[in-house]
Design a protein around this motif. Structure first.
Motif, short mmCIF file in Angstrom:
data_model
loop_
_atom_site.label_atom_id
_atom_site.label_comp_id
_atom_site.label_asym_id
_atom_site.label_seq_id
_atom_site.Cartn_x
_atom_site.Cartn_y
_atom_site.Cartn_z
N MET A 1 43.85 41.58 23.73
CA MET A 1 42.42 41.76 24.05
C MET A 1 42.04 40.73 25.18
O MET A 1 41.15 41.18 26.10
CB MET A 1 41.55 41.59 22.95
N ASP A 2 42.80 39.74 25.47
CA ASP A 2 42.44 38.67 26.19
C ASP A 2 42.64 39.10 27.76
O ASP A 2 41.75 39.02 28.46
CB ASP A 2 43.15 37.17 26.17
N VAL A 3 43.62 39.88 27.91
CA VAL A 3 44.11 40.53 29.37
C VAL A 3 42.79 41.54 29.83
O VAL A 3 42.36 41.49 31.01
CB VAL A 3 45.34 41.22 29.24
N LEU A 4 42.59 42.08 28.86
CA LEU A 4 41.26 43.01 29.00
C LEU A 4 40.15 42.70 29.14
O LEU A 4 39.28 42.62 30.31
CB LEU A 4 41.05 44.23 28.04
N LEU A 5 39.80 41.51 28.43
CA LEU A 5 38.20 40.95 28.56
C LEU A 5 38.31 39.91 29.64
O LEU A 5 37.22 39.94 30.15
CB LEU A 5 37.91 40.11 27.15
N ASP A 6 39.32 39.23 29.85
CA ASP A 6 39.54 38.34 31.03
C ASP A 6 39.46 39.03 32.50
O ASP A 6 39.00 38.33 33.52
CB ASP A 6 40.61 37.39 31.07
N ASN A 7 39.58 40.38 32.29
CA ASN A 7 39.87 41.09 33.77
C ASN A 7 38.95 42.25 33.81
O ASN A 7 39.12 43.52 34.27
CB ASN A 7 41.28 41.40 33.83
N LEU A 8 37.98 42.34 33.01
CA LEU A 8 36.94 43.42 33.08
C LEU A 8 36.61 43.82 34.57
O LEU A 8 36.12 44.94 34.88
CB LEU A 8 35.76 43.34 32.09
N ASP A 9 36.54 42.69 35.47
CA ASP A 9 36.06 43.04 36.69
C ASP A 9 36.89 43.93 37.56
O ASP A 9 36.62 44.43 38.53
CB ASP A 9 35.66 41.63 37.40
N LEU A 10 38.14 43.88 37.13
CA LEU A 10 39.23 44.84 37.48
C LEU A 10 39.17 46.21 37.03
O LEU A 10 39.34 47.27 37.53
CB LEU A 10 40.61 44.20 37.36
#
Length: 215
Positions: free
Chosen positions: A1-10
């Protein structure tokens, strides 16, 4: 989930671009593909040749080459300069419309010849026969292959990422530059496409149920 949440701007903007590209190219492909199908069944030989040549050429040309021509070769003609996003939409439309044409044409062939003959006996010309009698029935019979073609279009939008369009296919590259886990990023991108494909599958079931009742 960290990859998703940390890159929601992408993930958010890039998937939105993918959806926009799909919708624009999808609608344009349906229109152009239907027109091509009409050309292919036209009683005018010249129109049939035009439709056949177009479909044969585009269906047998890799989509990447269509992109490459429009992105690199077309600007050399110095006619009208267009940005990368519209160029991607045009490339996807030109390519997908050839497949839509064949889907629609197969639907036209399923309509009994007697119905067209009856319509002509009533005084309708070719355009009226096709638009008012044949096409409505043809489109109802080709919902599954039509949705399958649109699903292929959705997945083909990822090719645009190789031609400077910031859409879902480019997420991995951007996350790589940020030092993130590329494998996990690809899994999230795949999940996003699965969700979009499921939406199209639900649309297919809805149309089949509605039009089966209408028949």
């Amino acid at each position: 989930m960290d990859v998703l949440l940390d890159n929601l701007d992408l993930f958010g903007p890039f998937f939105l671009t993918t959806i926009e590209l799909f919708l624009i190219a999808g609608v344009a492909s349906l229109v152009l593909g239907t027109i091509l199908a009409m050309l292919r069944v036209s009683p005018v030989p010249a129109l049939r040749v035009i439709g056949t040549v177009y479909v044969t050429l585009l269906r047998n040309t890799p989509l990447t080459l269509v992109f490459a021509f429009l992105v690199f070769a077309y600007p050399l003609l110095d006619i009208v300069k267009i940005d990368y996003f519209p160029t991607a939409a045009v490339a996807l439309t030109l390519y997908t419309s050839a497949f839509i044409c064949e889907v629609v044409r197969s639907g036209i062939n399923t309509v009994p010849v007697g119905q067209a003959e009856a319509a002509r006996a009533l005084g309708l010309h070719f355009g009226q026969v096709l638009g008012q009698v044949v096409l409505p029935q043809a489109l109802r019979s080709v919902v599954p292959p039509m949705i399958s073609t649109l699903i292929a279009l959705l997945k083909n939008t990822t090719i645009a990422s190789g031609f400077s369009v910031a859409e879902a296919g480019a997420i991995r590259q951007y996350i790589s530059e940020r030092g993130g886990n590329q494998l996990v990023a690809l899994l999230w991108v795949a999940l996003g496409f699965i969700v979009l494909v499921l939406v199209l599958s639900l649309l297919q079931r809805s149309l089949e149920k509605r039009w089966s009742v209408a028949r």
